[in-house]
Design a protein around this motif. Structure first.
Motif, mmCIF file in Angstrom:
data_model
loop_
_atom_site.group_PDB
_atom_site.id
_atom_site.type_symbol
_atom_site.label_atom_id
_atom_site.label_comp_id
_atom_site.label_asym_id
_atom_site.label_seq_id
_atom_site.Cartn_x
_atom_site.Cartn_y
_atom_site.Cartn_z
ATOM 1 N N ILE A 174 0.961 -1.095 0.148
ATOM 2 C CA ILE A 174 0.079 -0.024 0.009
ATOM 3 C C ILE A 174 0.689 1.222 0.000
ATOM 4 N N LEU A 175 0.768 2.194 -0.816
ATOM 5 C CA LEU A 175 1.507 3.376 -0.929
ATOM 6 C C LEU A 175 1.116 4.515 -0.055
ATOM 7 N N GLU A 176 2.010 5.255 0.506
ATOM 8 C CA GLU A 176 1.506 6.063 1.610
ATOM 9 C C GLU A 176 0.409 7.051 0.943
ATOM 10 N N TYR A 232 7.463 -1.245 6.644
ATOM 11 C CA TYR A 232 7.225 0.052 6.060
ATOM 12 C C TYR A 232 8.299 0.934 5.920
ATOM 13 N N ASP A 233 8.342 1.962 5.036
ATOM 14 C CA ASP A 233 9.507 2.782 4.765
ATOM 15 C C ASP A 233 9.031 4.161 4.288
ATOM 16 N N ILE A 275 5.790 5.885 12.074
ATOM 17 C CA ILE A 275 4.754 6.695 11.297
ATOM 18 C C ILE A 275 4.529 7.932 12.205
ATOM 19 N N TYR A 276 4.215 9.003 11.479
ATOM 20 C CA TYR A 276 3.668 10.143 12.008
ATOM 21 C C TYR A 276 2.509 10.471 11.385
ATOM 22 N N ALA A 277 1.188 10.627 12.293
ATOM 23 C CA ALA A 277 0.140 11.076 11.745
ATOM 24 C C ALA A 277 -0.499 12.342 12.345
ATOM 25 N N MET A 297 4.851 8.045 6.522
ATOM 26 C CA MET A 297 5.457 6.936 7.114
ATOM 27 C C MET A 297 6.923 6.839 6.907
ATOM 28 N N ARG A 298 7.704 6.317 8.063
ATOM 29 C CA ARG A 298 9.136 6.382 8.160
ATOM 30 C C ARG A 298 9.611 4.870 8.413
ATOM 31 N N PRO A 299 10.893 4.539 8.267
ATOM 32 C CA PRO A 299 11.302 3.195 8.689
ATOM 33 C C PRO A 299 11.179 3.044 10.238
#
Length: 255
Positions: free
Chosen positions: A118-120, A228-229, A150-152, A145-147
């Motif tokens: 799933i893409l960001e 995720y990356d 995530i920051y939401a 999204m980060r390795p």
């Protein structure tokens, strides 16, 4: 009757028989069940492209011994998946004559292997489309999204004595729940840049859980890993699905 005359009579009869049946038009061949199966998967997943491989055509009971799907751009659980690959073995569906009226029903499956990416951007689009409650709701939702997690962030409109649009930020990781859902996990929450008590955090995050729900998927998935990356989120079963040599069907939206 002489033998020569008998032979001539037999040859005339055989020729007449052949010419008679040659003039009868042949009945149209039935559509392969695999093609019908592909059409129903296309209706279920609404993909941009799809490749299906089966080891043999489904039988009259709806049984398929081995099936592989490679799907691009489908929507599952309200989320667009850039890539979805599935291999299912020992699949007993309902009989083909029921597919048109009742749809596909995978009643028994020996094993399922799956992989999804799933893409960001698509995860963001899903969050932006969600509304919660008649008075309180999220807006301006976005995910980075980060390795390492995530920051939401998003604005949460609260109506008590007055309407207050507050900034909520969540620092979190993903986890798989019940092998069929993706949830936020190990999260912290800030409201207007200030840390808030855990029970308030839990109550707020519950509004957007789960991020992905695959419980109604046509095949009962058993997801095991999540990665995720900066660009995408990937989930997979313990064993990755692999293609095999078999009967090949292909689908492309618009064709």
């Amino acid at each position: 009757m002489r033998p020569r005359n008998q032979l001539r009579t037999i040859l005339i009869a055989v020729t007449a028989f052949f010419l008679f049946f040659r003039g009868i038009p042949a009945t149209a061949e039935e559509e392969p069940r695999g093609k019908l199966l592909l059409r129903h998967f296309a209706s279920e997943f609404t993909p941009e492209r799809m490749t299906m491989i089966i080891d043999e055509e489904p039988d009259a009971t709806g049984y398929v011994r081995d099936i592989y799907l490679d799907i691009t751009g489908c929507v599952i659980g309200g989320v667009r998946m850039d890539s979805l690959r599935i291999r299912a073995m020992g699949v007993q569906m309902n009989p083909p004559e029921e597919w048109q009226a009742k749809g596909l029903d995978a009643r028994e499956i020996l094993n399922v292997h799956a992989f999804a990416r799933i893409l960001e951007k698509d995860l963001n689009d899903n969050l932006l489309s969600k509304e919660f409650g008649e008075d309180d709701h999220w807006n301006n939702l976005q995910v980075d999204m980060r390795p390492d997690g995530i920051y939401a962030r998003g604005n949460y409109l609260v109506t008590v004595l007055f309407r207050l649009n507050i900034l909520i930020e969540i620092f979190s990781k993903f986890k798989i729940v019940e092998m069929q859902q993706v949830w936020l996990h190990d999260y912290t929450l800030k409201v207007n840049r200030v840390d808030v008590p855990q029970f308030i955090t839990d109550q707020a995050v519950e509004q957007i859980q789960p991020l992905l729900d695959l419980r109604k998927f046509v095949f009962p998935l058993k997801l095991h890993s999540i990665e995720y990356d900066e660009t995408c989120l990937s989930i997979a079963s313990r064993v990755l699905p692999e293609a095999f040599q078999g009967i090949l069907y292909e689908y492309e939206a618009g064709n």
